[in-house]
Design a protein around this motif. Structure first.
Motif, mmCIF file in Angstrom:
data_model
loop_
_atom_site.group_PDB
_atom_site.id
_atom_site.type_symbol
_atom_site.label_atom_id
_atom_site.label_comp_id
_atom_site.label_asym_id
_atom_site.label_seq_id
_atom_site.Cartn_x
_atom_site.Cartn_y
_atom_site.Cartn_z
ATOM 1 N N ARG A 66 3.198 -8.610 -0.792
ATOM 2 C CA ARG A 66 2.311 -7.470 -1.472
ATOM 3 C C ARG A 66 3.314 -6.330 -1.741
ATOM 4 N NH1 ARG A 66 -2.861 -7.611 2.195
ATOM 5 N NH2 ARG A 66 -2.202 -5.485 2.500
ATOM 6 N N ALA A 67 4.445 -6.393 -1.541
ATOM 7 C CA ALA A 67 5.140 -5.225 -1.707
ATOM 8 C C ALA A 67 4.991 -4.451 -2.850
ATOM 9 C CB ALA A 67 6.888 -5.558 -1.804
ATOM 10 N N GLY A 68 4.866 -3.115 -2.929
ATOM 11 C CA GLY A 68 4.453 -2.460 -4.386
ATOM 12 C C GLY A 68 3.018 -2.088 -4.602
ATOM 13 N N ALA A 69 2.115 -3.069 -3.817
ATOM 14 C CA ALA A 69 0.802 -2.772 -4.225
ATOM 15 C C ALA A 69 -0.026 -1.402 -3.596
ATOM 16 C CB ALA A 69 0.027 -3.996 -3.281
ATOM 17 N N VAL A 70 0.567 -0.895 -2.529
ATOM 18 C CA VAL A 70 0.087 0.417 -2.307
ATOM 19 C C VAL A 70 0.983 1.615 -2.564
ATOM 20 C CG1 VAL A 70 1.241 0.302 0.207
ATOM 21 C CG2 VAL A 70 -1.065 1.614 -0.296
ATOM 22 N N GLU A 71 2.079 1.167 -2.776
ATOM 23 C CA GLU A 71 3.029 2.379 -3.194
ATOM 24 C C GLU A 71 2.918 3.046 -4.425
ATOM 25 O OE1 GLU A 71 3.859 -0.572 -1.969
ATOM 26 O OE2 GLU A 71 5.427 -0.508 -0.559
ATOM 27 N N ASN A 72 2.254 2.613 -5.490
ATOM 28 C CA ASN A 72 2.170 3.080 -6.437
ATOM 29 C C ASN A 72 0.559 3.519 -6.568
ATOM 30 O OD1 ASN A 72 4.571 2.162 -7.558
ATOM 31 N ND2 ASN A 72 3.553 0.106 -8.176
ATOM 32 N N SER A 73 -0.102 3.624 -5.871
ATOM 33 C CA SER A 73 -1.443 4.715 -5.431
ATOM 34 C C SER A 73 -1.243 5.988 -5.503
ATOM 35 C CB SER A 73 -2.209 3.903 -4.591
ATOM 36 O OG SER A 73 -2.244 2.433 -4.510
#
Length: 109
Positions: free
Chosen positions: A26-33
């Motif tokens: 799930r890498a990137g799933a939260v980082e762009n929030s």
């Protein structure tokens, strides 16, 4: 000042690899929030089966928007063979909430 959310996940030893692979995929799933500041998945070393999922946010509203949008969608998706959702790797979960009242970083070179 920022807020911190720590999700305490009880993960049996035989499920550790599964949990870590799911987070890695799930890498990137939260980082762009919007409002997201930091993420860490902390593996227990001794004395507990609890993993800590550390996230840091600009404010409570940013965290709530992520919980009600991208995070909710991610947890509702992800089907395994036969159209069934995969079994959770954690056997329990508790959410801790904190306000950042002091912070420091490494010295600037």
């Amino acid at each position: 000042m920022s807020i911190v959310k720590i999700n305490v996940l009880t993960v049996p030893a035989e499920q550790r690899e599964t949990l870590e692979k799911r987070f890695a995929s799930r890498a990137g799933a939260v980082e762009n929030s919007d409002g997201f500041e930091w993420f860490e998945l902390l593996r227990p070393v001794e004395g507990t089966d609890d993993y800590l999922v550390y996230t840091r946010w600009r404010d409570e509203e940013s965290f709530t928007a992520w919980m009600e949008g991208p995070m909710k969608a991610a947890h509702q998706g992800g089907e395994a063979k036969g159209g069934e959702r995969p079994k959770p790797a954690a056997s329990g979960s508790t959410l801790w909430s904190f306000e950042v009242v002091q912070q420091t970083g490494p010295p600037v070179a």
